[in-house]
Motif scaffolding. Structure first.
Motif, PDB file in Angstrom:
ATOM      1  N   LYS A  19       0.972  -1.335  -0.049  1.00 49.75           N
ATOM      2  CA  LYS A  19       0.583   0.404   0.021  1.00 49.75           C
ATOM      3  C   LYS A  19       0.916   1.318  -0.027  1.00 49.75           C
ATOM      4  O   LYS A  19       1.702   1.118   1.072  1.00 49.75           O
ATOM      5  N   ILE A  20       0.797   1.979  -0.945  1.00 52.56           N
ATOM      6  CA  ILE A  20       1.856   2.971  -1.089  1.00 52.56           C
ATOM      7  C   ILE A  20       0.369   4.274  -1.357  1.00 52.56           C
ATOM      8  O   ILE A  20      -0.074   4.958  -1.869  1.00 52.56           O
ATOM      9  N   ALA A  21       1.056   5.790  -0.357  1.00 50.12           N
ATOM     10  CA  ALA A  21       0.457   6.741  -1.058  1.00 50.12           C
ATOM     11  C   ALA A  21       1.149   7.753  -0.992  1.00 50.12           C
ATOM     12  O   ALA A  21       2.559   8.086  -1.234  1.00 50.12           O
ATOM     13  N   VAL A  22       0.806   8.714  -2.295  1.00 45.14           N
ATOM     14  CA  VAL A  22       1.369   9.778  -3.020  1.00 45.14           C
ATOM     15  C   VAL A  22       1.273  11.032  -2.789  1.00 45.14           C
ATOM     16  O   VAL A  22       0.085  10.991  -3.405  1.00 45.14           O
ATOM     17  N   PHE A  23       2.027  11.776  -1.847  1.00 46.35           N
ATOM     18  CA  PHE A  23       1.405  12.626  -1.286  1.00 46.35           C
ATOM     19  C   PHE A  23       1.609  14.491  -2.745  1.00 46.35           C
ATOM     20  O   PHE A  23       2.749  14.513  -1.979  1.00 46.35           O
ATOM     21  N   ARG A  24       0.643  14.870  -3.040  1.00 50.06           N
ATOM     22  CA  ARG A  24       1.318  15.964  -4.305  1.00 50.06           C
ATOM     23  C   ARG A  24      -0.038  16.552  -4.100  1.00 50.06           C
ATOM     24  O   ARG A  24      -1.406  16.563  -5.149  1.00 50.06           O
ATOM     25  N   ALA A  25      -0.761  16.937  -3.291  1.00 50.83           N
ATOM     26  CA  ALA A  25      -1.713  17.869  -3.458  1.00 50.83           C
ATOM     27  C   ALA A  25      -1.211  19.146  -4.030  1.00 50.83           C
ATOM     28  O   ALA A  25      -1.738  20.508  -3.362  1.00 50.83           O
ATOM     29  N   LEU A  26      -1.582  19.513  -5.439  1.00 50.22           N
ATOM     30  CA  LEU A  26      -1.233  20.346  -6.232  1.00 50.22           C
ATOM     31  C   LEU A  26      -2.021  20.548  -7.367  1.00 50.22           C
ATOM     32  O   LEU A  26      -2.444  19.747  -7.552  1.00 50.22           O
ATOM     33  N   GLN A  27      -1.721  21.815  -8.220  1.00 52.13           N
ATOM     34  CA  GLN A  27      -2.253  22.000  -9.828  1.00 52.13           C
ATOM     35  C   GLN A  27      -1.980  21.136 -10.656  1.00 52.13           C
ATOM     36  O   GLN A  27      -1.298  19.543 -10.217  1.00 52.13           O
TER      37      GLN A  27
ATOM     38  N   ASP B 257       2.341  -4.133  -8.454  1.00 44.99           N
ATOM     39  CA  ASP B 257       0.505  -5.148  -8.037  1.00 44.99           C
ATOM     40  C   ASP B 257       0.521  -4.321  -6.565  1.00 44.99           C
ATOM     41  O   ASP B 257      -0.739  -4.713  -5.746  1.00 44.99           O
ATOM     42  N   ALA B 258       1.191  -3.581  -6.161  1.00 44.97           N
ATOM     43  CA  ALA B 258       0.596  -2.217  -4.578  1.00 44.97           C
ATOM     44  C   ALA B 258      -0.398  -1.271  -5.492  1.00 44.97           C
ATOM     45  O   ALA B 258      -0.288  -1.575  -6.830  1.00 44.97           O
ATOM     46  N   GLU B 259      -1.202  -0.792  -4.325  1.00 48.96           N
ATOM     47  CA  GLU B 259      -2.422  -0.160  -4.275  1.00 48.96           C
ATOM     48  C   GLU B 259      -1.799   0.977  -4.656  1.00 48.96           C
ATOM     49  O   GLU B 259      -1.198   1.172  -2.627  1.00 48.96           O
ATOM     50  N   ILE B 260      -1.461   1.764  -5.019  1.00 49.15           N
ATOM     51  CA  ILE B 260      -1.052   3.175  -4.828  1.00 49.15           C
ATOM     52  C   ILE B 260      -2.273   4.102  -5.045  1.00 49.15           C
ATOM     53  O   ILE B 260      -3.504   4.204  -5.438  1.00 49.15           O
ATOM     54  N   THR B 261      -2.488   5.179  -3.903  1.00 53.68           N
ATOM     55  CA  THR B 261      -3.198   5.819  -3.900  1.00 53.68           C
ATOM     56  C   THR B 261      -2.319   7.289  -3.152  1.00 53.68           C
ATOM     57  O   THR B 261      -1.647   7.296  -3.126  1.00 53.68           O
ATOM     58  N   LEU B 262      -3.240   8.382  -4.302  1.00 50.61           N
ATOM     59  CA  LEU B 262      -2.659   9.736  -4.726  1.00 50.61           C
ATOM     60  C   LEU B 262      -3.426  10.046  -3.021  1.00 50.61           C
ATOM     61  O   LEU B 262      -5.183  10.679  -3.292  1.00 50.61           O
TER      62      LEU B 262
ATOM     63  N   PHE C 216      -0.280   2.377   5.192  1.00 47.12           N
ATOM     64  CA  PHE C 216      -0.057   2.431   4.348  1.00 47.12           C
ATOM     65  C   PHE C 216       1.492   1.162   4.927  1.00 47.12           C
ATOM     66  O   PHE C 216       2.446   2.244   6.308  1.00 47.12           O
ATOM     67  N   ASP C 217       1.677   1.097   3.549  1.00 48.11           N
ATOM     68  CA  ASP C 217       3.269   0.384   4.141  1.00 48.11           C
ATOM     69  C   ASP C 217       4.374   1.269   3.465  1.00 48.11           C
ATOM     70  O   ASP C 217       5.379   1.651   3.752  1.00 48.11           O
ATOM     71  N   LEU C 218       3.739   2.307   3.120  1.00 49.92           N
ATOM     72  CA  LEU C 218       5.130   3.793   2.262  1.00 49.92           C
ATOM     73  C   LEU C 218       3.475   5.239   2.119  1.00 49.92           C
ATOM     74  O   LEU C 218       3.575   4.986   1.808  1.00 49.92           O
ATOM     75  N   ILE C 219       4.204   6.520   2.424  1.00 49.70           N
ATOM     76  CA  ILE C 219       4.187   7.155   2.344  1.00 49.70           C
ATOM     77  C   ILE C 219       4.927   7.716   1.008  1.00 49.70           C
ATOM     78  O   ILE C 219       6.263   8.052   1.622  1.00 49.70           O
ATOM     79  N   LEU C 220       4.645   8.671   0.052  1.00 48.33           N
ATOM     80  CA  LEU C 220       5.856   9.413  -0.864  1.00 48.33           C
ATOM     81  C   LEU C 220       5.827  10.746  -0.390  1.00 48.33           C
ATOM     82  O   LEU C 220       4.621  11.419  -1.114  1.00 48.33           O
TER      83      LEU C 220
END
Length: 333
Positions: free
Chosen positions: A10-18, A38-43, A94-98
């Motif tokens: 489970k990976i989260a990508v933090f990019r709260a922009l335009q 195969d990971a679940e990627i969440t924006l 999450f296993d990783l937050i980017l």
């Protein structure tokens, strides 16, 4: 790979922009997906970005609205909504937050305090984090290459620098019904708006350049959001030739298809300039923020980025216009 494939599910990508910010990060997300197929990627992003799960289903599986934080300018901070967001982040595990938002001066502490999930990303000079997980924020380079550097730092190989902007079939159909002349008649898109008046080239310059193109036989299509109606109306009002005004009449997908089929885009350095890079449509991009090396398209032959803060010469822009249209004309012969 510094985050093992077997345990990073489970990976989260933090990019709260335009829009432009997100598009410049797509090559990095593409590399991330190739490394973790195969990971679940969440924006984690601003409300508008939820649509990216539909537009980029191969890259984003889920979306979580980030409600803002004190010190971040993109949206007003809602403390109550933030508490709900923090609770959800703890529950997600999450296993990783980017952290792909910026140099991390504000958001690194915020993300690390949200949950026990490991965080990786950028840090600013002097604000050090674990070197295995964090890279000092590079300066003076393209936003695209900056995020690919982060991926490579994390052991994730690049999958190329190309931008992407998929257009849905129904969006193409809506555009076709709106503009019956597509794709038979050559046209040029003029997009004079952007977020913040300080990033906008003068409307009189856009009008002069549009008239130059119209005089060469091109239809002129002026685009913009409903909030940009005043500036698009000013450009059209200053023109000697007629223009098709699509201000507020198209969604992102229709705009992207319109740009994809255009002979040229002329715009400020804003989201549509990155769409032109993705669709490989020739463009003239006027940079008013003094960061052309950061936001200008990487293909310098197809896209001309002019730093108006250091070279405010209309004649230079006109020369580039003639060069691009001349090259386009030769290709079509």
């Amino acid at each position: 790979m510094k985050f093992p494939l077997q345990t990073t599910r489970k990976i989260a990508v933090f990019r709260a922009l335009q829009l432009g910010d997100i598009l410049c990060a797509i090559p990095a997300v593409r590399a991330l997906r190739a490394a973790y197929p195969d990971a679940e990627i969440t924006l984690l992003g601003l409300p508008w970005a939820e649509s990216l799960c539909t537009r980029f289903p191969a890259y984003f599986d889920r979306f979580i609205h980030f409600p803002g934080f004190s010190g971040l300018p993109e949206q007003a901070f809602d403390p109550i909504a933030y508490q709900h967001f923090a609770a959800q982040m703890r529950d997600e595990q999450f296993d990783l937050i980017l952290q792909m938002q910026g140099n991390g001066n504000i958001v690194n502490d915020m993300l690390e305090n949200l949950s026990e999930s490991p965080v990786a990303g950028f840090h600013s000079e002097g604000n050090y984090r674990c070197p295995d997980a964090f890279l000092q924020y590079p300066s003076g380079i393209s936003e695209i290459l900056r995020h690919l550097q982060l991926m490579e730092h994390l052991g994730i190989p690049s999958q190329g620098t190309a931008l992407e902007f998929p257009v849905l079939g129904e969006e193409i159909q809506r555009l076709r019904s709106q503009l019956r002349f597509l794709p038979e008649s050559p046209y040029i898109c003029i997009h004079p708006g952007s977020r913040g008046a300080w990033r906008q080239w003068p409307p009189s310059h856009f009008a002069r350049l549009a008239d130059q193109c119209a005089g060469l036989g091109y239809r002129i299509v002026v685009t913009g959001t409903a909030a940009e109606a005043a500036i698009t109306a000013e450009v059209i009002g200053l023109m000697d030739y007629p223009a098709i005004d699509l201000t507020g009449k198209t969604g992102l997908g229709e705009i992207a298809q319109l740009i994809a089929e255009a002979d040229l885009l002329i715009s400020n350095c804003t989201g549509v300039s990155h769409i032109a890079a993705a669709t490989e449509t020739p463009s003239i991009v006027i940079s008013m923020d003094g960061e052309p090396e950061r936001w200008g398209p990487l293909n310098k032959e197809l896209h001309i980025t002019i730093d108006w803060t250091s070279d405010p010469d209309y004649a230079t822009v006109l020369l580039h216009l003639e060069s691009l249209l001349g090259s386009r004309s030769k290709q079509s012969q």
